[in-house]
Write a protein that holds these residues in place. Structure first.
Motif, mmCIF file in Angstrom:
data_model
loop_
_atom_site.group_PDB
_atom_site.id
_atom_site.type_symbol
_atom_site.label_atom_id
_atom_site.label_comp_id
_atom_site.label_asym_id
_atom_site.label_seq_id
_atom_site.Cartn_x
_atom_site.Cartn_y
_atom_site.Cartn_z
ATOM 1 N N LEU A 59 0.831 -1.209 0.000
ATOM 2 C CA LEU A 59 0.000 0.000 0.000
ATOM 3 C C LEU A 59 0.865 1.259 0.000
ATOM 4 O O LEU A 59 0.582 2.219 -0.722
ATOM 5 C CB LEU A 59 -0.920 0.003 1.220
ATOM 6 N N ALA A 60 1.908 1.247 0.827
ATOM 7 C CA ALA A 60 2.783 2.417 0.922
ATOM 8 C C ALA A 60 3.427 2.730 -0.422
ATOM 9 O O ALA A 60 3.583 3.903 -0.802
ATOM 10 C CB ALA A 60 3.851 2.189 1.989
ATOM 11 N N ASP A 61 3.819 1.692 -1.159
ATOM 12 C CA ASP A 61 4.440 1.894 -2.465
ATOM 13 C C ASP A 61 3.409 2.312 -3.518
ATOM 14 O O ASP A 61 3.628 3.252 -4.281
ATOM 15 C CB ASP A 61 5.136 0.610 -2.919
ATOM 16 N N GLU A 62 2.292 1.611 -3.540
ATOM 17 C CA GLU A 62 1.277 1.851 -4.570
ATOM 18 C C GLU A 62 0.612 3.207 -4.428
ATOM 19 O O GLU A 62 0.276 3.857 -5.426
ATOM 20 C CB GLU A 62 0.224 0.748 -4.523
ATOM 21 N N PHE A 63 0.424 3.658 -3.178
ATOM 22 C CA PHE A 63 -0.303 4.905 -2.938
ATOM 23 C C PHE A 63 0.611 6.008 -2.413
ATOM 24 O O PHE A 63 0.161 6.924 -1.731
ATOM 25 C CB PHE A 63 -1.451 4.662 -1.960
#
Length: 215
Positions: A59-63
């Motif tokens: 999530l941290a990478d994607e968003f």
């Protein structure tokens, strides 16, 4: 302004926390995305979710370029806190106050929101540098607890988690809630209606919040 202060400001602006408890890594990820799609931007991935740290990292990478703020919940010790932080968690939440977690978060200037159910626990959290406490279990404490808490300690910020519903959210806010955490209310229809039901439930909370703020 410090990283910690920036994160706290964003968390408060977003206001709603999705407390994500998936039965698998994939489910944790999908619930998180569905809640965000519905308008809840603070995503608290609990360590009761298998491979929770991988969900946080994904999530941290994607968003990374969005207004989603990814954090970790059900953090029981400083080891889990460090694992979460190294995997992109920008805030740490635990069901009870833990001084070692507080120290770990201070090292990385990460907000720590410990679960507190008494004035004594709140006092201990403040002594350890916590600026916001999680009132837990919120359903047991009730909205009036914030008013009682603000009597002797008016400067403490409090976020109820557990027991927050569409029907009582306005009461929590009126009593001074800094933010609110929503968990099972988001996934109550997921078994029959899938992840779209999570998005719909999140939207109901986001719309309710917007209506309260508009008054």
């Amino acid at each position: 302004m410090s990283f910690k202060r920036d994160v706290l400001n964003q968390l408060q602006e977003n206001f709603l926390f999705a407390v994500v408890r998936g039965s698998s890594q994939e489910e944790g990820y999908e619930i998180s995305k569905a809640a965000y799609k519905g308008g809840i931007k603070n995503i608290e991935v609990t360590f009761s979710t298998p491979n929770a740290e991988k969900v946080m990292r994904q999530l941290a990478d994607e968003f990374a370029d969005s207004d989603m703020v990814v954090g970790a919940g059900t953090v029981l010790d400083e080891v889990a806190a460090r694992i979460a932080i190294l995997n992109g968690a920008k805030f740490i939440v635990s069901p009870s106050f833990n001084e070692k977690i507080a120290k770990m978060c201070n090292v990385y200037t990460i907000p720590y929101l410990p679960g507190c159910g008494t004035i004594t626990e709140v006092h201990m959290a403040l002594e350890s540098g916590c600026e916001v406490v999680k009132l837990f279990p919120g359903g047991l404490l009730g909205p009036s607890f914030i008013k009682d808490l603000h009597g002797p300690i008016p400067w403490v910020e409090a976020m109820p988690s557990g027991g927050v519903s569409l029907d009582n959210m306005e009461t929590w806010i009126g009593n001074g809630a800094w933010a609110v955490g929503v968990g099972s209310a988001l996934t109550k229809n997921m078994k029959d209606d899938g992840y779209d039901s999570v998005t719909s439930a999140a939207k109901e909370f986001a719309d309710k919040l917007a209506g309260i703020k508009a008054k």
